[in-house]
Design a protein around this motif. Structure first.
Motif, PDB file in Angstrom:
ATOM      1  N   LEU A 124     -10.022  -5.856 -12.752  1.00  0.00           N
ATOM      2  CA  LEU A 124      -9.621  -5.150 -12.014  1.00  0.00           C
ATOM      3  C   LEU A 124     -10.270  -4.753 -10.533  1.00  0.00           C
ATOM      4  O   LEU A 124      -9.638  -4.660  -9.407  1.00  0.00           O
ATOM      5  CB  LEU A 124      -9.508  -3.402 -12.589  1.00  0.00           C
ATOM      6  CG  LEU A 124      -8.456  -3.344 -13.833  1.00  0.00           C
ATOM      7  CD1 LEU A 124      -8.810  -1.884 -14.593  1.00  0.00           C
ATOM      8  CD2 LEU A 124      -7.067  -3.536 -13.458  1.00  0.00           C
ATOM      9  N   LYS A 125     -11.566  -4.941 -10.647  1.00  0.00           N
ATOM     10  CA  LYS A 125     -12.168  -5.133  -9.513  1.00  0.00           C
ATOM     11  C   LYS A 125     -11.890  -6.156  -8.581  1.00  0.00           C
ATOM     12  O   LYS A 125     -11.740  -6.058  -7.400  1.00  0.00           O
ATOM     13  CB  LYS A 125     -13.662  -5.095  -9.800  1.00  0.00           C
ATOM     14  CG  LYS A 125     -14.291  -3.907 -10.266  1.00  0.00           C
ATOM     15  CD  LYS A 125     -16.019  -4.015 -10.819  1.00  0.00           C
ATOM     16  CE  LYS A 125     -16.328  -2.859 -11.488  1.00  0.00           C
ATOM     17  NZ  LYS A 125     -17.629  -3.163 -11.983  1.00  0.00           N
ATOM     18  N   LEU A 148      -9.056  -7.619  -8.559  1.00  0.00           N
ATOM     19  CA  LEU A 148      -7.654  -7.478  -8.020  1.00  0.00           C
ATOM     20  C   LEU A 148      -7.760  -6.639  -6.696  1.00  0.00           C
ATOM     21  O   LEU A 148      -7.084  -6.855  -5.785  1.00  0.00           O
ATOM     22  CB  LEU A 148      -6.790  -6.953  -9.002  1.00  0.00           C
ATOM     23  CG  LEU A 148      -5.416  -6.434  -8.665  1.00  0.00           C
ATOM     24  CD1 LEU A 148      -4.688  -7.716  -8.013  1.00  0.00           C
ATOM     25  CD2 LEU A 148      -4.594  -5.890  -9.816  1.00  0.00           C
ATOM     26  N   GLU A 149      -8.615  -5.761  -6.891  1.00  0.00           N
ATOM     27  CA  GLU A 149      -8.950  -4.469  -5.725  1.00  0.00           C
ATOM     28  C   GLU A 149      -9.356  -5.531  -4.574  1.00  0.00           C
ATOM     29  O   GLU A 149      -8.735  -5.362  -3.415  1.00  0.00           O
ATOM     30  CB  GLU A 149      -9.696  -3.554  -6.165  1.00  0.00           C
ATOM     31  CG  GLU A 149      -9.407  -2.441  -6.956  1.00  0.00           C
ATOM     32  CD  GLU A 149      -8.040  -1.775  -6.521  1.00  0.00           C
ATOM     33  OE1 GLU A 149      -7.946  -1.403  -5.247  1.00  0.00           O
ATOM     34  OE2 GLU A 149      -7.020  -1.562  -7.253  1.00  0.00           O
ATOM     35  N   ILE A 150     -10.297  -6.167  -4.820  1.00  0.00           N
ATOM     36  CA  ILE A 150     -10.997  -7.029  -3.744  1.00  0.00           C
ATOM     37  C   ILE A 150     -10.002  -7.887  -2.891  1.00  0.00           C
ATOM     38  O   ILE A 150      -9.771  -8.095  -1.802  1.00  0.00           O
ATOM     39  CB  ILE A 150     -12.219  -7.995  -4.200  1.00  0.00           C
ATOM     40  CG1 ILE A 150     -13.546  -6.790  -4.466  1.00  0.00           C
ATOM     41  CG2 ILE A 150     -12.712  -8.770  -3.064  1.00  0.00           C
ATOM     42  CD1 ILE A 150     -14.319  -7.403  -5.395  1.00  0.00           C
ATOM     43  N   ALA A 151      -9.093  -8.654  -3.722  1.00  0.00           N
ATOM     44  CA  ALA A 151      -8.138  -9.540  -3.275  1.00  0.00           C
ATOM     45  C   ALA A 151      -6.936  -8.931  -2.582  1.00  0.00           C
ATOM     46  O   ALA A 151      -6.693  -9.547  -1.442  1.00  0.00           O
ATOM     47  CB  ALA A 151      -7.535 -10.368  -4.791  1.00  0.00           C
ATOM     48  N   LEU A 152      -6.479  -7.716  -3.240  1.00  0.00           N
ATOM     49  CA  LEU A 152      -5.627  -6.929  -2.354  1.00  0.00           C
ATOM     50  C   LEU A 152      -5.920  -6.513  -0.979  1.00  0.00           C
ATOM     51  O   LEU A 152      -5.142  -6.482  -0.106  1.00  0.00           O
ATOM     52  CB  LEU A 152      -5.050  -5.844  -3.200  1.00  0.00           C
ATOM     53  CG  LEU A 152      -4.170  -6.065  -4.311  1.00  0.00           C
ATOM     54  CD1 LEU A 152      -3.813  -4.728  -5.283  1.00  0.00           C
ATOM     55  CD2 LEU A 152      -2.693  -6.568  -3.899  1.00  0.00           C
ATOM     56  N   ASP A 153      -7.184  -5.989  -1.187  1.00  0.00           N
ATOM     57  CA  ASP A 153      -7.870  -5.563   0.424  1.00  0.00           C
ATOM     58  C   ASP A 153      -8.087  -6.595   1.245  1.00  0.00           C
ATOM     59  O   ASP A 153      -7.747  -6.521   2.425  1.00  0.00           O
ATOM     60  CB  ASP A 153      -9.001  -4.930   0.150  1.00  0.00           C
ATOM     61  CG  ASP A 153      -9.109  -3.497  -0.671  1.00  0.00           C
ATOM     62  OD1 ASP A 153      -7.954  -2.977  -0.526  1.00  0.00           O
ATOM     63  OD2 ASP A 153      -9.920  -3.243  -1.007  1.00  0.00           O
ATOM     64  N   PHE A 154      -8.123  -7.924   0.892  1.00  0.00           N
ATOM     65  CA  PHE A 154      -8.496  -8.998   1.718  1.00  0.00           C
ATOM     66  C   PHE A 154      -7.185  -9.734   2.073  1.00  0.00           C
ATOM     67  O   PHE A 154      -6.952 -10.013   3.288  1.00  0.00           O
ATOM     68  CB  PHE A 154      -9.570  -9.949   0.951  1.00  0.00           C
ATOM     69  CG  PHE A 154      -9.949 -11.112   1.870  1.00  0.00           C
ATOM     70  CD1 PHE A 154     -10.674 -10.720   2.862  1.00  0.00           C
ATOM     71  CD2 PHE A 154      -9.306 -12.442   1.824  1.00  0.00           C
ATOM     72  CE1 PHE A 154     -11.233 -11.871   3.879  1.00  0.00           C
ATOM     73  CE2 PHE A 154      -9.766 -13.473   2.763  1.00  0.00           C
ATOM     74  CZ  PHE A 154     -10.814 -12.941   3.835  1.00  0.00           C
ATOM     75  N   HIS A 155      -6.375  -9.905   1.059  1.00  0.00           N
ATOM     76  CA  HIS A 155      -5.178 -10.859   1.196  1.00  0.00           C
ATOM     77  C   HIS A 155      -4.061 -10.183   1.483  1.00  0.00           C
ATOM     78  O   HIS A 155      -3.155 -10.538   2.037  1.00  0.00           O
ATOM     79  CB  HIS A 155      -5.144 -11.756  -0.067  1.00  0.00           C
ATOM     80  CG  HIS A 155      -6.083 -12.691  -0.011  1.00  0.00           C
ATOM     81  ND1 HIS A 155      -6.478 -13.892   0.654  1.00  0.00           N
ATOM     82  CD2 HIS A 155      -7.042 -12.938  -1.150  1.00  0.00           C
ATOM     83  CE1 HIS A 155      -7.404 -14.440   0.330  1.00  0.00           C
ATOM     84  NE2 HIS A 155      -7.839 -14.013  -0.974  1.00  0.00           N
ATOM     85  N   GLU A 156      -3.727  -8.900   0.936  1.00  0.00           N
ATOM     86  CA  GLU A 156      -2.707  -7.986   0.848  1.00  0.00           C
ATOM     87  C   GLU A 156      -1.621  -8.694  -0.058  1.00  0.00           C
ATOM     88  O   GLU A 156      -1.226  -7.758  -0.779  1.00  0.00           O
ATOM     89  CB  GLU A 156      -1.990  -7.669   2.246  1.00  0.00           C
ATOM     90  CG  GLU A 156      -2.720  -6.945   3.055  1.00  0.00           C
ATOM     91  CD  GLU A 156      -2.149  -6.766   4.432  1.00  0.00           C
ATOM     92  OE1 GLU A 156      -2.527  -5.869   5.151  1.00  0.00           O
ATOM     93  OE2 GLU A 156      -1.438  -7.422   4.889  1.00  0.00           O
ATOM     94  N   LEU A 157      -1.439  -9.764  -0.023  1.00  0.00           N
ATOM     95  CA  LEU A 157      -0.315 -10.690  -0.920  1.00  0.00           C
ATOM     96  C   LEU A 157      -1.067 -11.456  -1.873  1.00  0.00           C
ATOM     97  O   LEU A 157      -1.912 -12.342  -1.487  1.00  0.00           O
ATOM     98  CB  LEU A 157       0.684 -11.337  -0.198  1.00  0.00           C
ATOM     99  CG  LEU A 157       1.967 -11.843  -0.750  1.00  0.00           C
ATOM    100  CD1 LEU A 157       2.820 -10.578  -1.413  1.00  0.00           C
ATOM    101  CD2 LEU A 157       2.659 -12.704   0.073  1.00  0.00           C
ATOM    102  N   ILE A 190       0.139  -3.417 -12.342  1.00  0.00           N
ATOM    103  CA  ILE A 190       0.608  -2.449 -11.224  1.00  0.00           C
ATOM    104  C   ILE A 190       0.270  -1.017 -11.137  1.00  0.00           C
ATOM    105  O   ILE A 190       0.084  -0.408 -10.342  1.00  0.00           O
ATOM    106  CB  ILE A 190       2.401  -2.669 -11.461  1.00  0.00           C
ATOM    107  CG1 ILE A 190       2.870  -4.001 -11.445  1.00  0.00           C
ATOM    108  CG2 ILE A 190       3.186  -1.507 -10.741  1.00  0.00           C
ATOM    109  CD1 ILE A 190       4.180  -4.242 -11.954  1.00  0.00           C
ATOM    110  N   ASN A 191       0.136  -0.383 -12.473  1.00  0.00           N
ATOM    111  CA  ASN A 191      -0.236   1.084 -12.453  1.00  0.00           C
ATOM    112  C   ASN A 191      -1.908   1.309 -11.633  1.00  0.00           C
ATOM    113  O   ASN A 191      -1.999   2.188 -11.071  1.00  0.00           O
ATOM    114  CB  ASN A 191      -0.216   1.470 -13.733  1.00  0.00           C
ATOM    115  CG  ASN A 191       1.523   1.814 -14.220  1.00  0.00           C
ATOM    116  OD1 ASN A 191       2.058   1.951 -13.444  1.00  0.00           O
ATOM    117  ND2 ASN A 191       1.485   1.625 -15.475  1.00  0.00           N
ATOM    118  N   THR A 192      -2.554   0.316 -12.249  1.00  0.00           N
ATOM    119  CA  THR A 192      -3.950   0.604 -11.721  1.00  0.00           C
ATOM    120  C   THR A 192      -4.180   0.264 -10.101  1.00  0.00           C
ATOM    121  O   THR A 192      -5.192   0.707  -9.540  1.00  0.00           O
ATOM    122  CB  THR A 192      -5.124  -0.133 -12.602  1.00  0.00           C
ATOM    123  OG1 THR A 192      -4.617  -1.461 -12.821  1.00  0.00           O
ATOM    124  CG2 THR A 192      -4.887   0.455 -14.036  1.00  0.00           C
TER     125      THR A 192
END
Length: 99
Positions: free
Chosen positions: A34-35, A37-46, A67-69
């Protein structure tokens, strides 16, 4: 804000060239996953995620949990591969079409 159809279509075209950034193994979704995923979404968005699992029910529960978290939008689900999108509010990288 939910994505519009033409925005989803644009993101799906961008998804084709992506390699999975996150691989979920036998341990399922952990705090470290989960951590990351948060880093990847912040950096890459996709972000493309590959899920290892033997049955569809466990794979579906992992997808639902991710999806929920993450508060991300589902762009595409194909087999055991999931693509998520979440816009970076401070420094957006992907320009979504308006119309």
């Amino acid at each position: 804000m939910p994505l519009l159809k033409h925005q989803l279509k644009h993101l799906k075209t961008l998804t084709h060239n992506l390699k999975p950034v996150i691989m979920i193994g036998q341990n399922g979704v952990t705090d470290n996953i989960l951590k990351e995923l948060e880093i990847a979404l912040d950096f890459h968005e996709l972000v493309k995620i590959k899920i290892a699992g033997e049955n569809k029910a466990s794979c579906a529960s992992v997808i639902e949990q991710l999806i929920n978290t993450s508060s991300a939008e589902t762009v595409q689900k194909i087999g055991k591969t999931l693509t998520l999108y979440r816009r970076n509010r401070e420094k957006p990288k992907i320009e979504l079409p308006k119309k």
